[in-house]
Design a protein around this motif. Structure first.
Motif, PDB file in Angstrom:
ATOM      1  N   ALA A 306       0.812  -1.220   0.000  1.00 52.80           N
ATOM      2  CA  ALA A 306       0.000   0.000   0.000  1.00 52.80           C
ATOM      3  C   ALA A 306       0.842   1.266   0.000  1.00 52.80           C
ATOM      4  N   CYS A 307       2.141   1.143   0.273  1.00 53.02           N
ATOM      5  CA  CYS A 307       3.023   2.319   0.326  1.00 53.02           C
ATOM      6  C   CYS A 307       4.419   1.904  -0.138  1.00 53.02           C
ATOM      7  N   PRO A 308       4.543   1.528  -1.420  1.00 50.45           N
ATOM      8  CA  PRO A 308       5.763   0.879  -1.913  1.00 50.45           C
ATOM      9  C   PRO A 308       6.800   1.854  -2.462  1.00 50.45           C
ATOM     10  N   SER A 309       7.426   2.615  -1.593  1.00 51.29           N
ATOM     11  CA  SER A 309       8.347   3.652  -2.061  1.00 51.29           C
ATOM     12  C   SER A 309       9.567   3.077  -2.771  1.00 51.29           C
ATOM     13  N   MET A 310      10.066   1.918  -2.331  1.00 48.66           N
ATOM     14  CA  MET A 310      11.272   1.356  -2.935  1.00 48.66           C
ATOM     15  C   MET A 310      10.968   0.620  -4.238  1.00 48.66           C
ATOM     16  N   THR A 311       9.906  -0.172  -4.237  1.00 54.44           N
ATOM     17  CA  THR A 311       9.616  -1.002  -5.408  1.00 54.44           C
ATOM     18  C   THR A 311       8.870  -0.258  -6.507  1.00 54.44           C
ATOM     19  N   GLN A 312       8.194   0.858  -6.154  1.00 59.57           N
ATOM     20  CA  GLN A 312       7.456   1.593  -7.175  1.00 59.57           C
ATOM     21  C   GLN A 312       7.750   3.089  -7.195  1.00 59.57           C
ATOM     22  N   GLY A 313       8.478   3.609  -6.207  1.00 60.69           N
ATOM     23  CA  GLY A 313       8.764   5.034  -6.169  1.00 60.69           C
ATOM     24  C   GLY A 313       9.892   5.434  -7.105  1.00 60.69           C
ATOM     25  N   GLU A 314      10.050   6.736  -7.280  1.00 63.28           N
ATOM     26  CA  GLU A 314      11.148   7.287  -8.070  1.00 63.28           C
ATOM     27  C   GLU A 314      12.309   7.652  -7.143  1.00 63.28           C
ATOM     28  N   TYR A 315      13.530   7.501  -7.649  1.00 64.90           N
ATOM     29  CA  TYR A 315      14.706   7.901  -6.874  1.00 64.90           C
ATOM     30  C   TYR A 315      15.072   9.320  -7.284  1.00 64.90           C
ATOM     31  N   ARG A 316      14.702  10.286  -6.459  1.00 66.76           N
ATOM     32  CA  ARG A 316      14.898  11.700  -6.792  1.00 66.76           C
ATOM     33  C   ARG A 316      14.823  12.531  -5.517  1.00 66.76           C
ATOM     34  N   TYR A 317      15.114  13.802  -5.659  1.00 67.28           N
ATOM     35  CA  TYR A 317      14.981  14.724  -4.524  1.00 67.28           C
ATOM     36  C   TYR A 317      13.506  15.017  -4.264  1.00 67.28           C
ATOM     37  N   ASP A 318      13.138  14.993  -3.003  1.00 72.43           N
ATOM     38  CA  ASP A 318      11.765  15.296  -2.613  1.00 72.43           C
ATOM     39  C   ASP A 318      11.768  15.815  -1.180  1.00 72.43           C
ATOM     40  N   PHE A 319      10.689  16.489  -0.817  1.00 71.44           N
ATOM     41  CA  PHE A 319      10.528  16.963   0.556  1.00 71.44           C
ATOM     42  C   PHE A 319      10.149  15.797   1.470  1.00 71.44           C
ATOM     43  N   GLY A 320      10.558  15.901   2.712  1.00 70.42           N
ATOM     44  CA  GLY A 320      10.185  14.899   3.693  1.00 70.42           C
ATOM     45  C   GLY A 320       8.808  15.110   4.269  1.00 70.42           C
ATOM     46  N   ASP A 321       8.194  16.267   3.991  1.00 64.86           N
ATOM     47  CA  ASP A 321       6.874  16.567   4.531  1.00 64.86           C
ATOM     48  C   ASP A 321       5.995  17.145   3.447  1.00 64.86           C
ATOM     49  N   VAL A 322       4.705  17.271   3.739  1.00 61.03           N
ATOM     50  CA  VAL A 322       3.729  17.739   2.755  1.00 61.03           C
ATOM     51  C   VAL A 322       3.856  19.234   2.504  1.00 61.03           C
ATOM     52  N   ALA A 323       4.096  20.014   3.548  1.00 58.40           N
ATOM     53  CA  ALA A 323       4.121  21.472   3.404  1.00 58.40           C
ATOM     54  C   ALA A 323       5.417  21.995   2.788  1.00 58.40           C
TER      55      ALA A 323
END
Length: 434
Positions: A306-323
């Motif tokens: 339900a939250c597959p950051s490694m197997t389906q996410g992109e490897y890139r710069y992103d914020f650690g929070d929503v705001a």
């Protein structure tokens, strides 16, 4: 009557082997052994690499130094070691009953972190973070929590070290896990559901979706906002950052020493993966030995489907929070605005993976699989009925990965499971599954 002093006969069908060890005197830093340095965190405004001054409003200087350190060993302060001794070293147990239930020739061990006072691996870094903040004169911490294991652990650490704590808990878990909130409050912390109307970030999120179940990214925004406005407060993060994974390395170091003591070498290590603290703490010492000594231990990250950051996410710069208040981190990410379904493994509901774990995965130093929630709970029940311990829902992902592997095994290979916590306060989730 003469008392019967005859000792009972030894068990011919042992339930498991508990291997002793000692509390590590130093934390292990994988950065010292990586073949390529981990990409730096970037300032959210300038997009330039962060400096210590950029982090000073949120963290004590000792943790900032650990965040960027490339030293292999970092000494554990005596005060922290004394508190660790309340539950460390944690046991490494041979799961003989599970082996027989599975009919596998493999040898299965589990490194059990659920015996800590708070019930999980999280106090390993909670105590360290509370200590360094107290030494710097900080009187108040803020944080987020998902399932509540981190919030409970930091609440305990703050109680032991004399700090106040304010926690923002993901709404889905706040509603589903009231006993976690009660645990935090018993230790003296204040706990709010997130998003809340107490912060600018929270109000904006509620305005956008009044019925949102929340996410760790949302809760982080609220905790960071409050800490940044109080000169006597700092923010504490329970996963993701380098210093957090550094503190958790006591898990893998003990496991290595325990295996060495009985002449075993791990062929494959399974750890649950959300933000990366348990996985990194368990696996990094094994990876370090692979890199230094040429051993070939496989590491398998087990994340929720339900939250597959490694197997389906992109490897890139992103914020650690929503705001977008946190630094930009290069990590495997589903995007900061990703709101996962309210799965029971609330501690794994994070949109990104720790930068150092992500980097190790990108370098091919570890593998990753995604585990469906029903498969995870089925594995947790199978483990509980064989070994007696009800695993935390997060831990069941690692158990599921290990059980599937053991069932297919054809040799007496050695499997190590990171059992990151117990599920005693998560029984409603098991009840819903059953």
């Amino acid at each position: 009557m003469t008392p019967d002093t005859t000792r009972p006969a030894p068990l011919t069908d042992p339930v498991g082997t508990v291997v002793p060890s000692a509390v590590p005197t130093h934390w292990y830093n994988l950065a010292a052994d990586l073949p390529e340095p981990c990409p730096p965190a970037l300032h959210p405004g300038t997009r330039e690499p962060l400096t210590p001054d950029d982090l000073a409003p949120l963290f004590p200087m000792a943790l900032i130094a650990q965040e960027v350190s490339t030293e292999r060993w970092v000494e554990v302060p005596q005060t922290v070691r004394e508190i660790y001794a309340l539950w460390r070293p944690s046991p490494l147990v041979r799961a003989l009953r599970l082996e027989r239930a599975l009919g596998t020739p493999a040898k299965i061990y589990y490194k059990y972190e659920g015996g800590s006072p708070a019930g999980s691996h999280k106090p390993n870094t909670a105590v360290a973070q509370a200590y360094y903040n107290a030494v710097e004169g900080i009187t108040r911490l803020t944080t987020e929590t998902g399932a509540g294991q981190w919030g409970a652990s930091l609440s305990m650490a703050c109680a032991l070290l004399g700090l106040d704590l304010e926690v923002w808990q993901v709404r889905a878990s706040y509603d589903a896990k009231p006993y976690r909130r009660m645990q935090m409050e018993t230790y003296g912390a204040t706990c709010h559901p997130s998003p809340s109307d107490l912060t600018e970030a929270g109000r904006a999120m509620l305005a956008a979706d009044p019925t949102t179940t929340g996410s760790l990214g949302m809760a982080i925004s609220e905790a960071v906002e409050v800490a940044a406005q109080d000169p006597n407060a700092h923010y504490a993060l329970g996963s993701v950052l380098n210093h957090v994974l550094l503190h958790q390395s006591v898990i893998g170091q003990e496991a290595l020493a325990q295996l060495d003591e009985i002449g075993e070498r791990a062929d494959v290590v399974f750890g649950c993966a959300g933000g990366g603290s348990n996985l990194g703490g368990l696996s990094f010492p094994f990876l370090g030995r692979n890199l230094r000594d040429g051993t070939t231990t496989r590491v398998v990250a087990c994340e929720p489907a339900a939250c597959p950051s490694m197997t389906q996410g992109e490897y890139r710069y992103d914020f650690g929070d929503v705001a977008g208040l946190t630094p930009l981190l290069k990590m495997h990410t589903l995007g900061k605005d990703f709101v996962p379904p309210p799965i029971h493994a609330g501690g794994l509901r994070y949109h990104g993976m720790a930068p150092m774990v992500s980097h190790a995965y990108a370098l091919g130093l570890m593998e990753a699989i995604a585990v469906e929630q029903d498969d995870a709970f089925a594995a947790g029940i199978e483990f509980a009925r064989a070994e007696g311990i009800i695993p935390a829902p997060e831990s069941t992902h690692a158990v599921a990965g290990a059980i599937a592997h053991a069932r297919a095994a054809t040799t007496d290979e050695t499997i190590v499971i990171g059992l990151s916590g117990n599920g005693v306060l998560d029984l409603p989730a098991y009840h819903d599954y059953v």
